[in-house]
Scaffold this motif. Sequence first.
Motif, PDB file in Angstrom:
ATOM      1  N   ALA A   1       0.940  -1.146  -0.110  1.00  0.00           N
ATOM      2  CA  ALA A   1       0.013   0.054  -0.146  1.00  0.00           C
ATOM      3  C   ALA A   1       1.014   1.353  -0.092  1.00  0.00           C
ATOM      4  CB  ALA A   1      -1.003  -0.059   1.336  1.00  0.00           C
TER       5      ALA A   1
ATOM      6  N   LYS B   1       0.316   4.719  -0.990  1.00  0.00           N
ATOM      7  CA  LYS B   1       0.002   6.029  -0.708  1.00  0.00           C
ATOM      8  C   LYS B   1       0.705   6.717  -0.196  1.00  0.00           C
ATOM      9  CE  LYS B   1      -3.006   5.107   3.494  1.00  0.00           C
ATOM     10  NZ  LYS B   1      -3.277   3.746   3.361  1.00  0.00           N
TER      11      LYS B   1
ATOM     12  N   ASN C   1      -4.585   4.508  -3.174  1.00  0.00           N
ATOM     13  CA  ASN C   1      -6.157   5.108  -2.628  1.00  0.00           C
ATOM     14  C   ASN C   1      -6.519   6.326  -3.304  1.00  0.00           C
ATOM     15  OD1 ASN C   1      -4.520   3.710  -0.471  1.00  0.00           O
ATOM     16  ND2 ASN C   1      -6.354   4.034   0.778  1.00  0.00           N
TER      17      ASN C   1
ATOM     18  N   ILE D   1      -7.261   0.727  -4.032  1.00  0.00           N
ATOM     19  CA  ILE D   1      -7.785   0.370  -2.711  1.00  0.00           C
ATOM     20  C   ILE D   1      -8.542   1.572  -1.933  1.00  0.00           C
ATOM     21  CG2 ILE D   1      -6.054  -1.577  -2.484  1.00  0.00           C
ATOM     22  CD1 ILE D   1      -4.612  -0.005  -0.416  1.00  0.00           C
TER      23      ILE D   1
ATOM     24  N   MET E   1     -13.350  -7.242   0.003  1.00  0.00           N
ATOM     25  CA  MET E   1     -12.171  -6.625   0.874  1.00  0.00           C
ATOM     26  C   MET E   1     -12.872  -5.948   1.954  1.00  0.00           C
ATOM     27  SD  MET E   1     -11.237  -3.179   1.216  1.00  0.00           S
ATOM     28  CE  MET E   1     -10.442  -1.801   0.634  1.00  0.00           C
TER      29      MET E   1
ATOM     30  N   ILE F   1     -11.695  -3.396   5.705  1.00  0.00           N
ATOM     31  CA  ILE F   1     -10.856  -2.541   6.728  1.00  0.00           C
ATOM     32  C   ILE F   1     -11.468  -2.649   8.097  1.00  0.00           C
ATOM     33  CG2 ILE F   1      -9.487  -0.463   6.943  1.00  0.00           C
ATOM     34  CD1 ILE F   1     -10.252   0.255   4.239  1.00  0.00           C
TER      35      ILE F   1
ATOM     36  N   MET G   1      -3.531  -5.668   7.342  1.00  0.00           N
ATOM     37  CA  MET G   1      -2.629  -4.642   7.164  1.00  0.00           C
ATOM     38  C   MET G   1      -1.440  -4.635   8.029  1.00  0.00           C
ATOM     39  SD  MET G   1      -5.395  -1.490   6.508  1.00  0.00           S
ATOM     40  CE  MET G   1      -5.546  -0.918   8.144  1.00  0.00           C
ATOM     41  N   SER G   2      -0.399  -3.747   8.259  1.00  0.00           N
ATOM     42  CA  SER G   2       0.748  -3.960   8.958  1.00  0.00           C
ATOM     43  C   SER G   2       0.532  -4.424  10.283  1.00  0.00           C
ATOM     44  CB  SER G   2       1.478  -2.394   9.066  1.00  0.00           C
ATOM     45  OG  SER G   2       1.846  -2.061   7.823  1.00  0.00           O
TER      46      SER G   2
ATOM     47  N   ARG H   1      -2.854  -6.097   2.709  1.00  0.00           N
ATOM     48  CA  ARG H   1      -2.404  -4.967   2.224  1.00  0.00           C
ATOM     49  C   ARG H   1      -1.483  -4.111   3.244  1.00  0.00           C
ATOM     50  NH1 ARG H   1      -7.925  -4.970   2.632  1.00  0.00           N
ATOM     51  NH2 ARG H   1      -7.582  -3.512   4.105  1.00  0.00           N
ATOM     52  N   VAL H   2      -0.176  -3.959   2.844  1.00  0.00           N
ATOM     53  CA  VAL H   2       0.603  -3.389   4.003  1.00  0.00           C
ATOM     54  C   VAL H   2       1.234  -2.237   3.296  1.00  0.00           C
ATOM     55  CG1 VAL H   2       2.790  -4.092   5.088  1.00  0.00           C
ATOM     56  CG2 VAL H   2       1.059  -5.925   4.798  1.00  0.00           C
ATOM     57  N   GLY H   3       1.298  -1.472   4.288  1.00  0.00           N
ATOM     58  CA  GLY H   3       1.868   0.073   3.811  1.00  0.00           C
ATOM     59  C   GLY H   3       3.289   0.251   4.782  1.00  0.00           C
ATOM     60  N   SER H   4       2.936   0.693   6.035  1.00  0.00           N
ATOM     61  CA  SER H   4       3.817   1.360   6.835  1.00  0.00           C
ATOM     62  C   SER H   4       5.143   0.472   7.239  1.00  0.00           C
ATOM     63  CB  SER H   4       3.193   1.867   8.176  1.00  0.00           C
ATOM     64  OG  SER H   4       2.533   1.082   8.791  1.00  0.00           O
TER      65      SER H   4
ATOM     66  N   ARG I   1       3.917   6.954   7.179  1.00  0.00           N
ATOM     67  CA  ARG I   1       3.445   7.846   6.366  1.00  0.00           C
ATOM     68  C   ARG I   1       3.359   9.305   7.074  1.00  0.00           C
ATOM     69  NH1 ARG I   1       0.275   3.627   5.324  1.00  0.00           N
ATOM     70  NH2 ARG I   1      -1.157   4.293   6.919  1.00  0.00           N
TER      71      ARG I   1
END
Length: 262
Positions: free
Chosen positions: A41, A43, A64, A98, A180, A182, A228-229, A244-247, A253
């Motif tokens: 992820a 963004k 996003n 997403i 999906m 969240i 997620m993370s 879905r993994v971002g940080s 962020r």
Amino acid sequence: MNGSYELLEHHAANLEAVRRRITQACAAAGRAPDSVTLLAASKTFGADHVIALADAGQRSFGENYAQEAIAKLELCAERRPDLFGRSPGAGACGWHFIGPLQSNKTRAIATHFDWVHSVDREKLALRLSQQRPEELPALEICIQVNVSDEDSKSGCSPVEAVALALAVAPLPRLRLRGVMAIPAPADEPQAQRQAFAAVRTVFERCRSALAKEPGGHGAHFDTLSMGMSADLESAIAEGATIVRVGSALFGARPPAGQAVER
Ligand SMILES: *Cc1c(COP(=O)(O)O)cnc(C)c1O
């Protein structure tokens, strides 16, 4: 972190750590390690970050915000056609949308993305189907479900999900892949798992309803996009097939409103 080599090292180490978490969670759940796909992820992180992670081996990226995403994916394609080229057959990487879907952005999203995870109304699915360019393969779709019942979140309610799945599945330029969600953040693994189990229940209800329909539109319904993370282990324990993994990959962020890094 300015140098691209430093970025690559940093992202490669994070990628390895996240992959290890996924492998361990799969082992704990008695699942094959390749039954879970890692979606990065990205963004607020610019093309440099995306390319560094792709160079480390990551292949799927989630975005996003349409405007930010399209500028970024065009820059990535220009700089690294081997990884992000958009002509048919070119480029090894895929882009997933997403974020919250808006009617006035569906054409841009249908043109630039491979997947959309956030379909929560039939009207949006119709537009995506009508606007998906002829020369591209069908757009892969997940229905977003709001299992935590928070007013601020996107997603259809769990009771609406089956009707929406039955409406979306036959649309010609789409391929309905799954669900999906969240869920509201929770600290305790038990609370996390409870929310993910609720998503899985919705997924299974949709799958059995689709299987009873003529036309075979449920044949590709195999995707549970959740985790997620902070909670990917719980999601995998409850059957996630895409996390879905971002940080955990890119780092924290920047605060909202701050300029996007290049
Ligand atoms: C940002 C985002 C993620 C990743 O969140 P992290 O907590 O940074 O891993 C996953 N899914 C969606 C829809 C997001 O917007």
